[in-house]
Design a protein around this motif. Structure first.
Motif, PDB file in Angstrom:
ATOM      1  N   SER A 153      -5.715   6.651   1.486  1.00 56.52           N
ATOM      2  CA  SER A 153      -6.147   7.649   0.352  1.00 56.52           C
ATOM      3  C   SER A 153      -7.069   6.945  -0.659  1.00 56.52           C
ATOM      4  O   SER A 153      -7.980   7.588  -1.219  1.00 56.52           O
ATOM      5  CB  SER A 153      -4.664   7.942  -0.535  1.00 56.52           C
ATOM      6  OG  SER A 153      -4.094   7.019  -0.862  1.00 56.52           O
ATOM      7  N   ASP A 154      -6.682   5.652  -0.819  1.00 55.71           N
ATOM      8  CA  ASP A 154      -7.507   4.769  -1.919  1.00 55.71           C
ATOM      9  C   ASP A 154      -7.483   3.423  -1.979  1.00 55.71           C
ATOM     10  O   ASP A 154      -6.954   2.831  -2.590  1.00 55.71           O
ATOM     11  CB  ASP A 154      -6.879   5.530  -3.474  1.00 55.71           C
ATOM     12  CG  ASP A 154      -8.035   4.802  -4.549  1.00 55.71           C
ATOM     13  OD1 ASP A 154      -8.992   4.669  -4.372  1.00 55.71           O
ATOM     14  OD2 ASP A 154      -7.440   5.047  -5.753  1.00 55.71           O
ATOM     15  N   ALA A 178      -1.860   4.035   0.777  1.00 57.90           N
ATOM     16  CA  ALA A 178      -3.072   4.043  -0.129  1.00 57.90           C
ATOM     17  C   ALA A 178      -4.057   3.316   0.571  1.00 57.90           C
ATOM     18  O   ALA A 178      -5.286   3.461  -0.103  1.00 57.90           O
ATOM     19  CB  ALA A 178      -2.769   3.208  -1.366  1.00 57.90           C
ATOM     20  N   ASP A 237       3.994  10.300  -3.661  1.00 61.00           N
ATOM     21  CA  ASP A 237       3.163  11.269  -4.154  1.00 61.00           C
ATOM     22  C   ASP A 237       3.884  12.191  -4.834  1.00 61.00           C
ATOM     23  O   ASP A 237       4.460  12.929  -4.111  1.00 61.00           O
ATOM     24  CB  ASP A 237       2.178  11.911  -3.119  1.00 61.00           C
ATOM     25  CG  ASP A 237       1.302  12.931  -3.212  1.00 61.00           C
ATOM     26  OD1 ASP A 237       1.495  13.545  -4.496  1.00 61.00           O
ATOM     27  OD2 ASP A 237       0.169  13.200  -2.717  1.00 61.00           O
ATOM     28  N   ALA A 254       1.029  -1.411  -0.064  1.00 64.36           N
ATOM     29  CA  ALA A 254      -0.102  -0.092   0.128  1.00 64.36           C
ATOM     30  C   ALA A 254       0.931   1.176   0.011  1.00 64.36           C
ATOM     31  O   ALA A 254       0.329   2.265  -0.144  1.00 64.36           O
ATOM     32  CB  ALA A 254      -0.916   0.028   1.161  1.00 64.36           C
ATOM     33  N   VAL A 286      -5.846  -0.387  -4.012  1.00 66.15           N
ATOM     34  CA  VAL A 286      -4.930  -1.565  -3.409  1.00 66.15           C
ATOM     35  C   VAL A 286      -6.009  -2.999  -3.500  1.00 66.15           C
ATOM     36  O   VAL A 286      -5.179  -3.876  -3.805  1.00 66.15           O
ATOM     37  CB  VAL A 286      -4.633  -1.324  -1.930  1.00 66.15           C
ATOM     38  CG1 VAL A 286      -3.730  -2.638  -1.371  1.00 66.15           C
ATOM     39  CG2 VAL A 286      -3.858   0.119  -1.882  1.00 66.15           C
ATOM     40  N   ARG A 323       2.644   4.244  -1.421  1.00 66.50           N
ATOM     41  CA  ARG A 323       2.556   4.792  -2.625  1.00 66.50           C
ATOM     42  C   ARG A 323       3.514   6.327  -2.713  1.00 66.50           C
ATOM     43  O   ARG A 323       3.502   6.717  -1.674  1.00 66.50           O
ATOM     44  CB  ARG A 323       1.083   5.358  -3.108  1.00 66.50           C
ATOM     45  CG  ARG A 323       0.288   4.160  -3.042  1.00 66.50           C
ATOM     46  CD  ARG A 323       0.655   3.479  -4.516  1.00 66.50           C
ATOM     47  NE  ARG A 323      -0.504   2.428  -4.736  1.00 66.50           N
ATOM     48  CZ  ARG A 323      -0.591   1.188  -4.234  1.00 66.50           C
ATOM     49  NH1 ARG A 323       0.370   0.692  -3.511  1.00 66.50           N
ATOM     50  NH2 ARG A 323      -1.489   0.417  -4.573  1.00 66.50           N
TER      51      ARG A 323
END
Length: 94
Positions: free
Chosen positions: A66-67, A63, A54, A50, A71, A52
């Motif tokens: 954030s999202d 992640a 930026d 996860a 994942v 990431r």
């Protein structure tokens, strides 16, 4: 303790002092996953899946905060937001 080589983005901030707040350096998550990262990555050692980079913020982030659907794409969309809250708590974000 065994040594390990981890590879980080060259623009990543330096690791903060012990006990200081996370600054997105990526060192901890690249070294080994947290408990949530162990579930995400399916392992106890090595970089978390996860983690990431930026480009805009020039720092690493999780992640799962954030999202999470990026994942775990098979996760039902309605669980994304609740999982973000759980992820923040598990990794002590904020």
């Amino acid at each position: 303790m065994a040594s390990a080589v981890i590879h980080l983005h060259p623009l990543a901030p330096a690791k903060p002092e012990t006990g200081a707040a996370c600054n997105g350096c990526g060192v901890c998550c690249a070294w080994q996953p947290c408990p949530l990262g162990m579930l995400v990555s399916g392992r106890r050692h090595g970089a978390c899946d996860a983690l990431r980079w930026d480009d805009g913020a020039q720092r690493y982030h999780c992640a799962m905060v954030s999202d999470p659907l990026a994942v775990w794409p098979r996760l039902p969309a309605g669980l994304g937001r609740p999982l973000q809250a759980v992820a923040r708590r598990w990794i002590a974000a904020g």
